[in-house]
Scaffold this active site. Structure first.
Site, PDB file in Angstrom:
ATOM      1  N   TYR A  83      82.663 -19.700  32.494  1.00 56.10           N
ATOM      2  CA  TYR A  83      81.911 -18.767  33.015  1.00 56.10           C
ATOM      3  C   TYR A  83      80.682 -19.510  34.183  1.00 56.10           C
ATOM      4  O   TYR A  83      80.285 -19.074  35.224  1.00 56.10           O
ATOM      5  CB  TYR A  83      81.078 -17.712  32.136  1.00 56.10           C
ATOM      6  N   GLN A 188      80.658  -1.065  34.302  1.00 50.80           N
ATOM      7  CA  GLN A 188      81.158  -2.170  35.151  1.00 50.80           C
ATOM      8  C   GLN A 188      82.611  -2.535  34.873  1.00 50.80           C
ATOM      9  O   GLN A 188      83.185  -2.723  33.951  1.00 50.80           O
ATOM     10  CB  GLN A 188      80.319  -3.546  34.821  1.00 50.80           C
ATOM     11  N   LYS A 190      85.796  -4.626  35.798  1.00 49.33           N
ATOM     12  CA  LYS A 190      86.098  -6.199  36.248  1.00 49.33           C
ATOM     13  C   LYS A 190      87.216  -5.953  37.281  1.00 49.33           C
ATOM     14  O   LYS A 190      88.311  -5.404  37.241  1.00 49.33           O
ATOM     15  CB  LYS A 190      86.625  -7.001  35.138  1.00 49.33           C
ATOM     16  N   ASP A 219      82.848  -5.651  39.652  1.00 47.74           N
ATOM     17  CA  ASP A 219      82.404  -7.114  39.433  1.00 47.74           C
ATOM     18  C   ASP A 219      83.428  -8.239  39.686  1.00 47.74           C
ATOM     19  O   ASP A 219      84.545  -8.336  38.675  1.00 47.74           O
ATOM     20  CB  ASP A 219      81.781  -7.304  38.119  1.00 47.74           C
ATOM     21  N   GLU A 244      79.473  -6.615  42.865  1.00 46.20           N
ATOM     22  CA  GLU A 244      78.967  -7.703  42.253  1.00 46.20           C
ATOM     23  C   GLU A 244      79.723  -9.147  42.280  1.00 46.20           C
ATOM     24  O   GLU A 244      80.971  -9.100  41.899  1.00 46.20           O
ATOM     25  CB  GLU A 244      78.735  -7.253  40.888  1.00 46.20           C
ATOM     26  N   ASP A 267      75.281 -12.377  40.974  1.00 42.09           N
ATOM     27  CA  ASP A 267      74.999 -12.858  39.399  1.00 42.09           C
ATOM     28  C   ASP A 267      75.315 -14.416  39.398  1.00 42.09           C
ATOM     29  O   ASP A 267      74.196 -15.170  39.355  1.00 42.09           O
ATOM     30  CB  ASP A 267      76.315 -12.102  38.567  1.00 42.09           C
ATOM     31  N   LYS A 291      70.965 -12.905  34.064  1.00 39.28           N
ATOM     32  CA  LYS A 291      71.131 -13.560  32.560  1.00 39.28           C
ATOM     33  C   LYS A 291      69.647 -14.249  32.231  1.00 39.28           C
ATOM     34  O   LYS A 291      69.431 -15.032  32.897  1.00 39.28           O
ATOM     35  CB  LYS A 291      72.122 -14.455  32.248  1.00 39.28           C
ATOM     36  N   TRP A 346      72.528  -5.376  29.108  1.00 43.36           N
ATOM     37  CA  TRP A 346      73.963  -5.478  28.461  1.00 43.36           C
ATOM     38  C   TRP A 346      73.997  -6.324  27.064  1.00 43.36           C
ATOM     39  O   TRP A 346      73.247  -7.415  26.980  1.00 43.36           O
ATOM     40  CB  TRP A 346      75.027  -6.298  29.481  1.00 43.36           C
TER      41      TRP A 346
END
Ligand SMILES: [Mg+2]
Length: 394
Positions: A83, A188, A190, A219, A244, A267, A291, A346
């Site tokens: 990620y 959200q 995906k 996203d 996103e 992001d 984050k 989140w």
């Protein structure tokens, strides 16, 4: 004229210049740091997104103890190995340098950040875990919540959101309905499937099912080409979604922006506050999914929060994964964000059967999470539940 210049080619160790730190009266000092690891299985796994799926996560926990035996806690849990440019092993290696450097330091976040800056460049995830721990420890020392140290809570509960993974269309629609019935008002979705038509179908069907009662974010997790992002956005131009992080590179996201029919959040492209400032200055974002650990902890997130408020941009407060410690840090931070700019916070807890402790997981009720009460983060883990530390200094 002749002569020689004496050169010493012997190896040297370059040492950072240590700037003396101001001594703060009556402050406690960091006496010990212990690092633990725990595995967090994904409930009804895997957790899916473009390019990866995860079945269990490897979380790292830090216990920071002052000379009076009071403990502050920090946690960071990278979302697998794909990620972000970080993994649990790298995080712990950086802690082997960071942790000894702050033994003896006063328990204040700015002191700790300053010493970390003089110890090792980069490694925001490792900085974040110590930053969260020192906020918790300072809060417990002063008997105030972490949200107070971050400027003060504006809300005593914050809106949360749920992520609908890359699953078959009908199961996604069913799950969206169930989450809205539970009170979720932000979902959200995906995207980034091999078949773009299926991404478009999911967006259309979820919107038809719940779109009038909840906000929707699509996203891409860097998984779409520029062409596909444009086609998806134009095919869904009648649906009020936010797009996103559709593409991998910030240059691609910038280049397609004028052809999108939807607001664009970034992001994964934003790795620190400076990059956020750049993206805002270039006018390529309408908001962020952000984050805490990626920015380097609560201290840096507070800077990011204020930067977004100054420019009128909405953002989430998230982290990759994690248990109760990281969830508590997330909610304290989110509680200090103006409701005007707080998209939602989140938590990984809906995706976990149980955390790493016998304590109940911090839960989401009717789409909201209460800010934990009490000093510091408002939680007091028992170190015995984590087993033997993998690193101890002090
Ligand atoms: Mg995202």
């Amino acid at each position: 004229m002749s002569g020689t210049i004496a050169c010493d080619h012997s190896p040297k160790i370059l040492r950072n210049i240590k700037i003396p730190l101001a001594k703060i009266p009556n402050m406690t000092h960091i006496a010990e740091i212990h690092v633990y690891s725990k595995t967090l299985p994904v409930k009804n796994g895997p957790y899916t997104m473009a390019g990866q799926e995860v079945w269990e996560l490897d979380t790292t926990i830090v216990q920071m103890v002052d000379q009076n035996g009071v403990s502050g806690w920090g946690e960071v849990c990278p979302l697998g190995t794909l990620y972000a440019p970080i993994h649990a092993g790298g995080l712990r290696s950086a802690l082997e340098l960071f942790a000894p450097a702050i033994i003896g330091a006063e328990v204040t976040p700015r002191n700790v950040v300053r010493i970390l800056n003089q110890t090792l460049n980069g490694h925001n995830y490792a900085r974040a875990i110590l930053d969260i721990a020192v906020y918790d420890l300072l809060g417990k020392t002063l008997n105030v919540p972490v949200s107070t140290l971050l400027g003060g809570a504006i809300q005593d509960r914050v809106k949360s959101y749920y992520v609908l993974g890359l699953k078959p269309v009908e199961s996604i629609v069913e799950l969206a309905r169930a989450k809205v019935d539970e009170g979720m008002r932000r979902l959200q979705i995906k995207i980034g499937r091999p078949d773009l038509a299926e991404d478009i179908e999911v967006i259309r069907k979820v919107y038809a099912e719940v779109g009038t009662t909840t906000s929707l974010i699509a996203d891409g997790n860097r998984g779409l080409s520029g062409r596909d992002a444009i086609q998806l956005s134009q095919a869904c131009r009648d649906i009020p979604i936010t797009l996103e992080q559709p593409c991998d590179m910030i240059e691609t996201n910038r280049s397609i922006r004028s052809q999108l029919c939807h607001p664009l959040f970034l992001d994964e492209n934003i790795l620190d506050v400076n990059m956020a400032a750049d993206a805002i200055g270039q006018g390529i974002v309408d908001g962020f999914s952000m984050k805490i650990s990626r920015l380097g902890g609560l201290s840096q997130f507070a800077v990011f929060r204020d930067l977004c408020a100054a420019r009128g941009l909405p953002h989430t407060v998230d982290d990759g994964w994690g248990g109760n410690i990281l969830a508590a840090a997330t909610i304290h931070m989110a509680s200090t964000v103006s409701p005007k700019y707080l998209e939602a916070a989140w938590l990984a807890t809906p995706y976990q059967e149980r955390g790493y402790s016998p304590d109940p997981l911090i839960t989401i009720k009717n789409g909201y999470v209460d800010v934990p009460k009490g000093a510091g983060l408002g939680i007091n883990p028992d170190p015995a539940q984590f087993g033997a530390p993998i690193l101890s200094v002090g």
